[in-house]
Write a protein that holds these residues in place. Sequence first.
Motif, short mmCIF file in Angstrom:
data_model
loop_
_atom_site.label_atom_id
_atom_site.label_comp_id
_atom_site.label_asym_id
_atom_site.label_seq_id
_atom_site.Cartn_x
_atom_site.Cartn_y
_atom_site.Cartn_z
N VAL A 84 -2.30 2.58 6.62
CA VAL A 84 -1.67 2.72 5.30
C VAL A 84 -2.35 1.80 4.29
N ALA A 85 -2.60 0.56 4.67
CA ALA A 85 -3.25 -0.38 3.75
C ALA A 85 -4.67 0.08 3.42
N ALA A 86 -5.39 0.62 4.42
CA ALA A 86 -6.76 1.07 4.18
C ALA A 86 -6.79 2.26 3.24
N LEU A 87 -5.89 3.22 3.43
CA LEU A 87 -5.83 4.37 2.53
C LEU A 87 -5.48 3.94 1.11
N SER A 88 -4.59 2.98 0.98
CA SER A 88 -4.25 2.48 -0.35
C SER A 88 -5.44 1.79 -1.01
N ARG A 89 -6.18 1.02 -0.20
CA ARG A 89 -7.38 0.36 -0.75
C ARG A 89 -8.44 1.37 -1.16
N VAL A 90 -8.57 2.44 -0.41
CA VAL A 90 -9.55 3.48 -0.79
C VAL A 90 -9.20 4.06 -2.15
N GLN A 91 -7.92 4.42 -2.33
CA GLN A 91 -7.51 4.97 -3.61
C GLN A 91 -7.69 3.95 -4.73
N ALA A 92 -7.31 2.70 -4.48
CA ALA A 92 -7.45 1.67 -5.52
C ALA A 92 -8.91 1.37 -5.83
N SER A 93 -9.77 1.42 -4.82
CA SER A 93 -11.20 1.16 -5.05
C SER A 93 -11.84 2.24 -5.91
N VAL A 94 -11.48 3.49 -5.65
CA VAL A 94 -12.00 4.57 -6.48
C VAL A 94 -11.52 4.41 -7.92
N THR A 113 -5.15 10.75 0.07
CA THR A 113 -4.80 9.44 0.62
C THR A 113 -3.29 9.24 0.65
N GLY A 114 -2.60 9.73 -0.37
CA GLY A 114 -1.16 9.51 -0.45
C GLY A 114 -0.41 10.26 0.63
N VAL A 115 -0.73 11.54 0.83
CA VAL A 115 -0.04 12.32 1.85
C VAL A 115 -0.30 11.73 3.24
N ALA A 116 -1.57 11.41 3.52
CA ALA A 116 -1.89 10.85 4.83
C ALA A 116 -1.17 9.51 5.05
N GLY A 117 -1.20 8.65 4.05
CA GLY A 117 -0.57 7.34 4.22
C GLY A 117 0.94 7.42 4.29
N VAL A 118 1.54 8.24 3.43
CA VAL A 118 3.00 8.34 3.41
C VAL A 118 3.51 9.00 4.70
N VAL A 119 2.83 10.05 5.16
CA VAL A 119 3.24 10.70 6.41
C VAL A 119 3.13 9.72 7.58
N ALA A 120 2.03 8.97 7.64
CA ALA A 120 1.87 8.00 8.73
C ALA A 120 2.96 6.94 8.67
N GLY A 121 3.24 6.47 7.47
CA GLY A 121 4.27 5.44 7.34
C GLY A 121 5.65 5.95 7.68
N LEU A 122 5.99 7.16 7.24
CA LEU A 122 7.32 7.71 7.51
C LEU A 122 7.49 8.05 8.99
N VAL A 123 6.44 8.60 9.62
CA VAL A 123 6.52 8.90 11.05
C VAL A 123 6.71 7.62 11.85
N TRP A 124 5.97 6.59 11.49
CA TRP A 124 6.14 5.31 12.21
C TRP A 124 7.54 4.76 12.01
N GLY A 165 0.81 -1.21 0.00
CA GLY A 165 0.00 0.00 0.00
C GLY A 165 0.84 1.26 0.00
N LEU A 166 1.95 1.26 0.76
CA LEU A 166 2.81 2.44 0.79
C LEU A 166 3.45 2.69 -0.58
N ALA A 167 3.89 1.61 -1.24
CA ALA A 167 4.45 1.76 -2.59
C ALA A 167 3.39 2.29 -3.56
N HIS A 168 2.16 1.81 -3.40
CA HIS A 168 1.07 2.27 -4.25
C HIS A 168 0.78 3.76 -4.03
N LEU A 169 0.77 4.19 -2.77
CA LEU A 169 0.50 5.59 -2.47
C LEU A 169 1.62 6.49 -2.97
N LEU A 170 2.87 6.05 -2.81
CA LEU A 170 4.00 6.85 -3.31
C LEU A 170 3.93 7.01 -4.82
N ALA A 171 3.62 5.90 -5.54
CA ALA A 171 3.50 5.99 -6.99
C ALA A 171 2.35 6.91 -7.39
#
Length: 411
Positions: free
Chosen positions: A175-185, A114-125, A8-14
Amino acid sequence: MFPRAARGLAHLLAGLVIGPASFVWAVVTTLATGLLSFTYLGPPVFLVVTWVSRRIARVERWRAGWVLRRPIGDPYGPLTGRNPWTRGRAVIREPGTWRDLAWLLAGFPVGLVTGVAGVVAGLVWLGTVLAPLWLWAVPNPRLYPVADWLFNTVGGRFTLAAAGLAAAWPVWWLVAALSRVQASVAARLLEAGPRARLRQQVSALRATRLRVVDAQAAELQRIERDLHDGAQARIVAAGMTLALADRKLRASGSAEDPVRADVVSARRQLDEALAELRRLVRGIYPPILTDRGLVAALTALAGDAPSSVVVDAPELGDLPAAVESAAYFVVAEALANAVKHAGADECVITLRRTDGVLTLAVRDDGRGGADPSGSGLDGLRRRVEALDGTMEVTSPPGGPTTVLAEFPCAS
């Protein structure tokens, strides 16, 4: 969960890279094609632009399918027309074209949120978990006492790392949920809509039905060959054996022997069975179709007719076995009706093959009045329609009667 979060993180970054580029492409090309739509350059330019947009959309389908773990098929129908203007207008009418454009425009804001939220969460973690490795190099002179202890002491940094490890599951899930939201849309917009799915199902059913028809034609050919080379040959051999036995009985002076009468009767029954078997074989699949093709088969059929029959047919090339069989029986039934019911003196059979369509017409000079819904003609119509063909019968009172059938036979 971690592999899903990493995916999901790779998907959001792309998406953060592809989304803005796709948005700019969509806006610029939409404006350009809109201005050119008033000229003759509109359709071909739109065709080129759509070709690129569909390649971008295909990448997006792959990305969304990679996250959702299911394939996302193309929603496009086949293009028709040979020149760029005709094909361009066909692309404009294609619903999938506008669904692609909708995603190219909507992908940027959706991917940004979705990308900013997911990437920021992943990088902070990740930074929290690795705090003992890097936080010592960042000066933090003015911090509250608790933050100063966490940031500037070894124990505090390891406490941050432990807190990050404890928060791993919620962050990964986010992160996975945000990626799925983007992919579902993306999937909702880029996959086939209800009309396109219905069209694809119809195409699949048509292809399946044609495969079944071809398999049935091949099976009928096999049965015809087995009967011709097997049962028919054995009956002929048995008849020859009985004829030889009859000849021997006559040569031995036993012409009046009751046994000879039985042999003659058995030979006659075999001849009748052979004639019936040959009629059955011709009804299943005429052997001449396999040996010499449709034109020769119709010529032989015309030669056996009691009335004058003219066959007007050029070289037709290779035809599917099912089409040859259906065309043969259409002509056979039309000739039989012309002789039996219409009292025709002359019939003309015309065959043409144009743009992947075989057109067959049988016209007689009989009295007309044929019932198109009769059992014989209705059975032929169903046989033609099973091949995606059409059949029309025109028979006004007084004649003439015309049977017109068309079969798709594209190579």
